[in-house]
Design a protein around this motif. Structure first.
Motif: not given
Length: 597
Positions: A170-182, A208-212
């Protein structure tokens, strides 16, 4: 202690210590509650004492196999967790990731805080935070979480392995979504530009890695949840992800539109589709692996909508796509007749039903059975649903003027024994299929009709003369998919009567077992009461008497009556028999099968 467990009588185990759980105390309580015998308690203590371990006590007990005194059956970690929850007076929760708003979870506390206290927020409302824990006597974090979130905390007990796993996810996903949004909000930064960087083999940066990572999570999550389709849907305010599970769509996640567009572009790139083209529909294909390491194929389709590009990924799991007849849901009556039909040397066999009724699964499973080393099985498909090494598969490419008729014509020069045509859509395809059958080939194909006898009238509508249908048609299999009751929670339906079921299938007589069940709902089936789907089948085998009725303008009623005389069981009757066996419910049958006339 503010959150104390139920009082324990003096003749039972002593009051539990304030602090983390201890495996010795758990064994004492299990024995005191009569869950395990004295001998079992001694055995467990001896096993656990052999080596120290940093594992959670519940995980440790599950590993040494705790056997119940009542039936001598082993208790898994979920059953041990349920017992602990009832022992401590707290509710038990099986964490269902589909029902957790991951973004709100991440807003409640940091991943480091969750890891340190081994807790996980699973639901956040305006006034309350529901927090899962596997340490019911550790409460020093409660006041701090209530102060930070400005909400009251309600504790629930959950499997410690689930808490650890979903905390990471959950926390990894939330971090990736935030990074992608940013990344999407940065001036001059668009995912199309990021994709171009990837095409030129330049190193992708962290954004880019966050979207991956989000895309990888999405796929693994879908495999884990038994999803058959993944929908990425752009809406006015935000993007929505939904999974189809057992034929029903479930909302999974909501995210900024920029992130959804980035995910769509990433998947198009992997599916060898034109990333820049967003004005017309596209199709693609991706092969990946599920958590078990098995290869999974996904068919991808995009469609322009009012708010952006919608994407649907259909998941083809080889284990669920190719099954034996019993696993597909064939009754013994129909399985024998179908087996005899597919062993015929030449002719046409049709499978009919609406989209999503399991026609492809039936055809692939059947072809897999007949595809021996001694025969050449060739297919023409649009698109190829799943790559199968035992077949020679050809993809229709309309942009190259290579449709079903052209594909069939080319196949005829490839020395085939068995041919599968993805779908008979027009007169040219129908005529080529008939020609293939007349020249000594066994031809399988699909049609969209309500029932099996209607396939004859559909072929006539496509322009195939009645005498050619007479000469080539061997049989028609109509089918539907219905949800099956969850084996973990279904209960006998005392209110159901044989008469009520018989009324639905008049004038047919119901015979044999009658053990109806009803849906209840449990954590295993996400409180739906259903788990998995099964096929209902209506098999028409063409007899001489049936052939006599195939004229230029045949009577649909006469065709249906003759088919039933020859042994065809209507779809609704097939469903009613499954209800009588306790495999599904009447509502499922009524909503998915045509009425008897």
């Amino acid at each position: 202690m503010s959150h104390s467990p139920h009082p324990i009588p003096k003749n039972q185990a002593p009051q539990p210590p304030r602090g983390p759980l201890d495996w010795r105390s758990l064994v004492q309580w299990l024995q005191a509650d009569g869950v395990i015998s004295t001998q079992e308690s001694t055995r467990i203590v001896n096993r656990c004492a052999q080596a120290e371990s940093a594992q959670h006590p519940l995980v440790r007990l599950a590993a040494v196999t705790v056997r119940r005194a009542s039936d001598d059956k082993p208790m898994d970690i979920d059953q041990l967790t349920q017992w602990l929850a009832s022992r401590t007076g707290l509710a038990y929760l099986r964490i269902d990731p589909l029902k957790v708003d991951v973004s709100k979870v991440a807003d409640t506390m940091s991943p480091a805080y969750a890891e340190r206290h081994r807790i996980l927020p699973v639901q956040v409302t305006a006034h309350e935070v529901v927090v899962a824990t596997a340490e019911p006597f550790l409460t020093d974090w409660v006041a701090e979480v209530e102060r930070q979130s400005r909400r009251s905390v309600r504790r629930v007990v959950a499997n410690p392995q689930d808490i650890h796993r979903f905390t990471v996810e959950f926390f990894a996903l939330a971090k990736s979504v935030r990074a992608a949004a940013k990344a999407g909000n940065n001036a001059g930064s668009s995912f199309e530009q990021l994709v171009e960087l990837g095409k030129s083999n330049r190193q992708l940066d962290a954004n880019d890695q966050s979207v991956v990572q989000v895309v990888d999570w999405l796929w693994q999550y879908a495999f884990d949840q038994r999803a058959s389709d993944i929908h990425l849907e752009p809406r006015r305010e935000q993007g929505v992800i939904r999974f189809r599970i057992d034929g029903v769509l479930h909302p999974v996640y909501q995210m900024p539109m920029g992130v959804l567009a980035a995910m769509t572009a990433r998947i198009k790139l992997l599916g060898r589709m034109d990333v820049m083209e967003k004005r017309r529909p596209q199709d693609g294909r991706i092969k990946t692996r599920n958590p078990s390491g098995d290869e999974i194929e996904m068919r991808i389709s995009t469609l322009p909508t009012a708010f952006g590009e919608k994407m649907v990924m259909r998941i083809f799991d080889p284990e669920t796509t190719v099954k034996d007849l019993d696993a597909l849901g064939f009754s013994a009556h129909d399985a024998q007749r179908w087996e005899a039909l597919v062993k015929r040397p030449n002719g046409i066999i049709l499978v009919t039903g609406p989209t999503g009724s399991g026609k492809t699964t039936t055809l692939y499973s059947t072809l897999k059975r007949v595809a021996t080393e001694a025969v050449n099985v060739s297919t023409v498909e649009d698109p190829i649903e799943m790559i199968e090494p035992a077949f020679n598969q050809t993809q229709v490419q309309t942009q190259l003027d290579f449709g079903f008729p052209e594909g069939l014509r080319a196949l005829m020069r490839q020395d085939p024994d068995i041919i599968m045509v993805g779908e008979i859509r027009d007169q040219a395809t129908a005529e080529m299929a008939v020609q293939a059958a007349l020249t000594g080939h066994l031809v399988f194909s699909t049609l969209h009709t309500n029932d099996a006898p209607s396939a004859v009238t559909r072929m006539l509508e496509l322009g195939v003369p009645s005498y050619l249908i007479n000469a080539t048609l061997l049989g028609v299999l109509a089918q539907r998919l219905v949800r099956t009751l969850c084996p973990h929670c279904k209960v006998a339906d005392e209110a159901a009567t044989r008469d009520a079921l018989a009324e639905v299938v008049k004038p047919w007589q119901l015979s044999g077992a009658y053990k109806p069940f009803k849906a209840v709902g449990c954590v295993d089936c996400r409180m739906t009461g259903f788990m998995g789907r099964m096929g209902l089948y209506e098999l028409l085998v063409v007899s001489d008497a049936f052939k006599n009725l195939i004229t230029k303008e045949p009577s649909a009623d006469a065709l249906k009556r003759q088919a039933m005389t020859d042994g065809m069981r209507p779809l609704r009757l097939a469903g009613a028999l499954r209800v009588a066996e306790g495999l599904t419910v009447l509502e499922e049958i009524l909503s998915s099968t045509p009425p008897l006339q």
